[in-house]
Design a protein around this motif. Structure first.
Motif, mmCIF file in Angstrom:
data_model
loop_
_atom_site.group_PDB
_atom_site.id
_atom_site.type_symbol
_atom_site.label_atom_id
_atom_site.label_comp_id
_atom_site.label_asym_id
_atom_site.label_seq_id
_atom_site.Cartn_x
_atom_site.Cartn_y
_atom_site.Cartn_z
ATOM 1 N N VAL A 82 0.835 -1.210 0.000
ATOM 2 C CA VAL A 82 0.000 0.000 0.000
ATOM 3 C C VAL A 82 0.865 1.253 0.000
ATOM 4 C CG1 VAL A 82 -1.661 1.329 1.360
ATOM 5 C CG2 VAL A 82 -1.965 -1.136 1.078
ATOM 6 N N THR A 83 1.933 1.249 0.777
ATOM 7 C CA THR A 83 2.832 2.408 0.811
ATOM 8 C C THR A 83 3.491 2.632 -0.544
ATOM 9 O OG1 THR A 83 3.288 1.982 3.149
ATOM 10 C CG2 THR A 83 4.815 3.424 1.975
ATOM 11 N N ALA A 84 3.927 1.559 -1.192
ATOM 12 C CA ALA A 84 4.529 1.690 -2.512
ATOM 13 C C ALA A 84 3.532 2.252 -3.515
ATOM 14 C CB ALA A 84 5.053 0.333 -2.980
ATOM 15 N N ALA A 85 2.299 1.788 -3.468
ATOM 16 C CA ALA A 85 1.284 2.274 -4.408
ATOM 17 C C ALA A 85 1.005 3.757 -4.195
ATOM 18 C CB ALA A 85 0.004 1.462 -4.253
ATOM 19 N N ARG A 86 0.993 4.219 -2.971
ATOM 20 C CA ARG A 86 0.715 5.630 -2.700
ATOM 21 C C ARG A 86 1.833 6.538 -3.171
ATOM 22 N NH1 ARG A 86 -1.809 7.063 2.989
ATOM 23 N NH2 ARG A 86 -1.983 9.004 1.803
ATOM 24 N N PHE A 87 3.041 6.019 -3.264
ATOM 25 C CA PHE A 87 4.147 6.798 -3.808
ATOM 26 C C PHE A 87 4.315 6.597 -5.319
ATOM 27 C CE2 PHE A 87 5.521 7.204 0.604
ATOM 28 C CZ PHE A 87 6.019 8.495 0.614
ATOM 29 N N GLY A 88 3.387 5.926 -5.957
ATOM 30 C CA GLY A 88 3.436 5.754 -7.398
ATOM 31 C C GLY A 88 4.462 4.734 -7.860
ATOM 32 N N ILE A 89 4.845 3.809 -6.997
ATOM 33 C CA ILE A 89 5.818 2.766 -7.341
ATOM 34 C C ILE A 89 5.044 1.569 -7.864
ATOM 35 C CG2 ILE A 89 7.677 1.307 -6.484
ATOM 36 C CD1 ILE A 89 8.104 3.364 -4.244
ATOM 37 N N ASP A 90 5.164 1.295 -9.161
ATOM 38 C CA ASP A 90 4.365 0.241 -9.769
ATOM 39 C C ASP A 90 5.100 -1.082 -9.896
ATOM 40 O OD1 ASP A 90 6.162 1.017 -11.643
ATOM 41 O OD2 ASP A 90 4.709 1.584 -13.184
ATOM 42 N N SER A 91 6.354 -1.149 -9.524
ATOM 43 C CA SER A 91 7.116 -2.393 -9.616
ATOM 44 C C SER A 91 6.828 -3.274 -8.408
ATOM 45 C CB SER A 91 8.622 -2.107 -9.700
ATOM 46 O OG SER A 91 9.363 -3.311 -9.660
ATOM 47 N N LEU A 92 6.546 -4.552 -8.677
ATOM 48 C CA LEU A 92 6.292 -5.483 -7.585
ATOM 49 C C LEU A 92 7.573 -5.882 -6.864
ATOM 50 C CD1 LEU A 92 3.625 -7.824 -9.220
ATOM 51 C CD2 LEU A 92 3.254 -5.954 -7.615
ATOM 52 N N TYR A 104 12.151 2.911 -0.778
ATOM 53 C CA TYR A 104 11.139 3.663 -1.520
ATOM 54 C C TYR A 104 11.533 5.099 -1.838
ATOM 55 C CZ TYR A 104 7.798 -0.085 -0.459
ATOM 56 O OH TYR A 104 7.163 -1.288 -0.382
ATOM 57 N N SER A 105 12.437 5.690 -1.061
ATOM 58 C CA SER A 105 12.692 7.130 -1.212
ATOM 59 C C SER A 105 13.203 7.494 -2.602
ATOM 60 C CB SER A 105 13.688 7.600 -0.143
ATOM 61 O OG SER A 105 14.909 6.886 -0.263
ATOM 62 N N HIS A 106 14.032 6.658 -3.225
ATOM 63 C CA HIS A 106 14.561 6.969 -4.554
ATOM 64 C C HIS A 106 13.688 6.418 -5.678
ATOM 65 C CE1 HIS A 106 16.148 2.998 -3.420
ATOM 66 N NE2 HIS A 106 16.175 2.722 -4.712
ATOM 67 N N ARG A 107 12.653 5.649 -5.332
ATOM 68 C CA ARG A 107 11.755 5.109 -6.348
ATOM 69 C C ARG A 107 10.467 5.900 -6.492
ATOM 70 N NH1 ARG A 107 14.357 0.278 -4.572
ATOM 71 N NH2 ARG A 107 14.742 -1.170 -6.327
ATOM 72 N N ALA A 108 10.190 6.812 -5.570
ATOM 73 C CA ALA A 108 8.915 7.529 -5.566
ATOM 74 C C ALA A 108 8.733 8.348 -6.840
ATOM 75 C CB ALA A 108 8.830 8.435 -4.343
ATOM 76 N N THR A 109 7.540 8.288 -7.406
ATOM 77 C CA THR A 109 7.189 9.074 -8.591
ATOM 78 C C THR A 109 6.094 10.081 -8.318
ATOM 79 O OG1 THR A 109 5.576 7.418 -9.322
ATOM 80 C CG2 THR A 109 7.847 7.171 -10.109
ATOM 81 N N MET A 110 5.536 10.071 -7.120
ATOM 82 C CA MET A 110 4.489 11.024 -6.763
ATOM 83 C C MET A 110 4.459 11.171 -5.252
ATOM 84 S SD MET A 110 1.080 8.661 -7.332
ATOM 85 C CE MET A 110 0.023 9.812 -6.468
ATOM 86 N N ILE A 111 3.857 12.279 -4.802
ATOM 87 C CA ILE A 111 3.680 12.528 -3.379
ATOM 88 C C ILE A 111 2.286 12.060 -2.993
ATOM 89 C CG2 ILE A 111 3.595 14.276 -1.583
ATOM 90 C CD1 ILE A 111 6.356 13.816 -2.684
ATOM 91 N N PRO A 112 2.162 11.209 -1.984
ATOM 92 C CA PRO A 112 0.833 10.739 -1.592
ATOM 93 C C PRO A 112 -0.083 11.897 -1.222
ATOM 94 C CG PRO A 112 2.541 9.446 -0.525
ATOM 95 C CD PRO A 112 3.226 10.608 -1.177
ATOM 96 N N GLN A 113 -1.330 11.813 -1.683
ATOM 97 C CA GLN A 113 -2.312 12.837 -1.363
ATOM 98 C C GLN A 113 -2.880 12.587 0.024
ATOM 99 O OE1 GLN A 113 -2.799 15.425 -3.330
ATOM 100 N NE2 GLN A 113 -1.338 14.566 -4.805
ATOM 101 N N GLU A 114 -3.184 13.683 0.688
ATOM 102 C CA GLU A 114 -3.770 13.550 2.018
ATOM 103 C C GLU A 114 -5.159 12.949 1.902
ATOM 104 O OE1 GLU A 114 -2.272 14.053 4.744
ATOM 105 O OE2 GLU A 114 -0.439 14.929 3.900
ATOM 106 N N ALA A 115 -5.460 12.011 2.786
ATOM 107 C CA ALA A 115 -6.776 11.378 2.757
ATOM 108 C C ALA A 115 -7.830 12.357 3.218
ATOM 109 C CB ALA A 115 -6.772 10.146 3.658
ATOM 110 N N GLU A 116 -8.966 12.375 2.489
ATOM 111 C CA GLU A 116 -10.060 13.266 2.846
ATOM 112 C C GLU A 116 -10.764 12.740 4.098
ATOM 113 O OE1 GLU A 116 -12.586 13.625 -0.460
ATOM 114 O OE2 GLU A 116 -11.090 14.605 -1.752
ATOM 115 N N ASP A 117 -11.210 13.706 4.917
ATOM 116 C CA ASP A 117 -11.916 13.303 6.134
ATOM 117 C C ASP A 117 -13.230 12.659 5.759
ATOM 118 O OD1 ASP A 117 -9.867 14.317 7.579
ATOM 119 O OD2 ASP A 117 -10.807 16.304 7.843
#
Length: 561
Positions: free
Chosen positions: A188-198, A233-246
């Protein structure tokens, strides 16, 4: 700055230590750094329990990696003798000049890492530009990445580690337990940072297990997951996770009774919510990466070639070059004459040392490999301004210049193409060809008149140049215009927009690094056209009243034909 340097240095030391604990599971390290004392200190600070580094280069032969027939041994013993390759046993490899690694070598090294034999790889990446980087096929298989540029030796902290802890952790890493929800949190953390590699979550899990073994845990804890997420994950990130809406308020519900947790690791994971993994990764993202991830990526222009066609060294065809010493592989051939010439002076001495041997005594140092130099065909792309009342004269001169240059193309293996821009856009009048008959037929009905869409002409030339490069040609550009751009690209209006669009397209062409010449055909030299030539990186040649032969000579001199 000192704090950032210290953090980067400590992170690198931790990565090396974890590699010593589980080299096969973590794959290795992508080290991006130019030659410096800091890099030498970093490589020299490897834990003693880590296997010795075996340096390899991008031009290493397959026989050295995987083994093959030993030519000199076979000739000496009269039977087939096979050599043992470097990858026959688990190795800790250091690939120097990794930014020059070819796709073929990257695929073979990636295959070796996937075999899970215990190989570990450090990519020593010395690229100066962003587009000079080690192949992605290798980088995605390595858990860690580190950049040492900007660090100074005086700022480096001395880190002392008990080697007994590393040896103990290496024996215990296979017994480290993994909670059920640990891998889910990493995915889940990888997906939120836009990391698509398994591979990334699997490498992070291996990192968490190695860290748990190093600090003495019996199972992966939340602290281990945090550190693993930061390092992987720090060097693989392609996006910044968006804050979850309340979420909207919901009526309170009685909590369902839960069974008591008996495992220490599960309790620790409950204490570490997934948002803390997100913040842990953000903490190691450099400021420049944070700003870059918030902006759309831009495509990088391809490198071009100049002169009389790109020179390519090969082993099969082309102009023969002097042979060199080397090891024969499937991609090259032995130069028999050069090999015999190198072995001949040593025959009396070798015969005394081996009186029982028969035939020629050839050593591996005698073997020479054939070399060839192949010149790729060059394409001269003419961009002709066909606008205005003087278009007829300009087109007549351009037609003559193209025919003259094509008449000499057979000896230089040149191709020519012609793009005319007038009215609202540009048109490819003559596709790349060496046919003089086809050229005269296409040039005969070349139209003229209308506005000057200079930006559209430059855009059409860039597209044709990219297509030519994909076909193995080396494009060069020759632009004939009076410089009065007055028609912008579609969607914009005004002379100012036309000038801005022309400069933008000139910058795009400059990024392709193509040999170019800008021929000013106006009555008086135009300052704006001289400036545009500077943006394009082209040679500016003012020729207000040149005929076809004068144009041909000027263009040939500027492009070094």
């Amino acid at each position: 700055m000192i704090e950032d340097s210290a953090q980067s240095w400590i992170t690198g030391q931790l990565a090396l230590t974890l590699l010593a604990v589980d080299p096969a599971g973590l794959g290795g390290l992508h080290l991006r750094s130019r030659a410096s004392p800091v890099r030498d200190i970093f490589l020299g600070s490897r834990p003693p329990s880590l296997a010795p580094l075996r340096r390899i280069t991008p031009n290493i032969a397959d026989a050295q990696l995987f083994g093959g027939i030993d030519i000199s041994g076979t000739l000496a013993q009269g039977r087939v003798v096979k050599s043992k390759g470097l990858l026959a046993e688990p190795q800790f490899l250091l690939l120097t000049m990794a930014e020059r690694c070819t796709a073929g070598l990257a695929a073979r090294l990636a295959q070796a890492l996937d075999t899970q034999m215990g190989h570990c790889l450090i990519l020593m990446d010395e690229g100066a530009d962003d587009d000079e980087v080690a192949p992605m096929a290798l980088r995605e298989r390595l858990a860690f990445s580190l950049e040492l540029d900007g660090l100074r030796a005086a700022e480096l902290a001395e880190i002392v580690l008990d080697q007994h802890d590393v040896l103990r952790a290496r024996k215990a890493v296979g017994e480290i337990g993994v909670p059920e929800d640990a891998l889910e949190m990493l995915v889940v953390t990888a997906a939120r940072f836009g990391i698509d590699s398994l591979r990334a979550p699997l490498l992070a899990l291996a990192c968490a297990r190695a860290h748990a073994a190093l600090v003495g845990h019996t199972s992966v804890t939340g602290e281990d997951l945090q550190i693993a997420a930061q390092l992987v994950y720090s060097h693989r990130a392609t996006m910044i996770p968006q804050e979850a809406e309340d979420s909207p308020d919901q009526p309170d519900q009685a909590p369902e009774p839960e069974e008591p947790q008996n495992h220490e690791a599960d309790e620790n994971l409950q204490d570490i919510p997934s948002e803390m993994l997100i913040e842990a990764v953000k903490a190691l993202l450099p400021p420049e990466i944070l700003s870059a991830l918030n902006k759309p990526g831009s495509a990088k222009g391809a490198k071009g070639s100049g002169g009389a066609g790109q020179k390519r060294k090969g082993n099969r065809r082309g102009r023969p070059l002097p042979s060199r010493m080397g090891t024969p592989t499937g991609d090259n051939r032995i130069d028999i004459v050069a090999t015999l010439r190198a072995a001949a002076p040593w025959q009396p001495m070798r015969r005394k040392a081996q009186p029982e041997a028969s035939g020629l005594l050839i050593r591996s140092s005698d073997i020479h490999i054939r070399q060839y130099q192949e010149l790729s065909d060059r394409l001269i792309i003419f961009g002709v301004d066909a606008s205005g009342s003087s278009a007829v004269a300009r087109l007549s001169e351009a037609k003559g210049a193209v025919e003259l240059m094509l008449g000499e193309a057979y000896s230089r293996r040149d191709h020519v193409a012609l793009i005319a821009f007038r009215g609202e856009g540009a048109e490819v009048i003559l596709s790349p060809t060496r046919s003089l008959v086809q050229t005269k037929r296409r040039l005969a009905g070349l139209p003229g008149g209308g506005g000057t869409p200079l930006a559209a002409g430059l855009k059409a030339m860039s597209e044709l140049a990219q297509q030519a490069q994909s076909q193995g040609l080396s494009p060069s550009l020759a632009i004939l215009t009076d410089g009065r751009a007055n028609v912008p690209l579609p969607g914009r209006v005004g002379r100012a927009a036309a000038k801005e669009d022309a400069e933008t397209m000139a910058s795009v062409l400059r990024s392709m690094n193509l040999p170019s010449v800008m021929v000013d055909t106006s009555v008086r030299p135009q300052r704006d056209l001289n400036v545009l030539a500077g943006v394009l990186g082209a040679t500016y040649v003012p020729l207000p009243r040149a005929d076809a032969r004068g144009l041909s000579k000027a263009i040939g001199a500027a492009l070094e034909v």
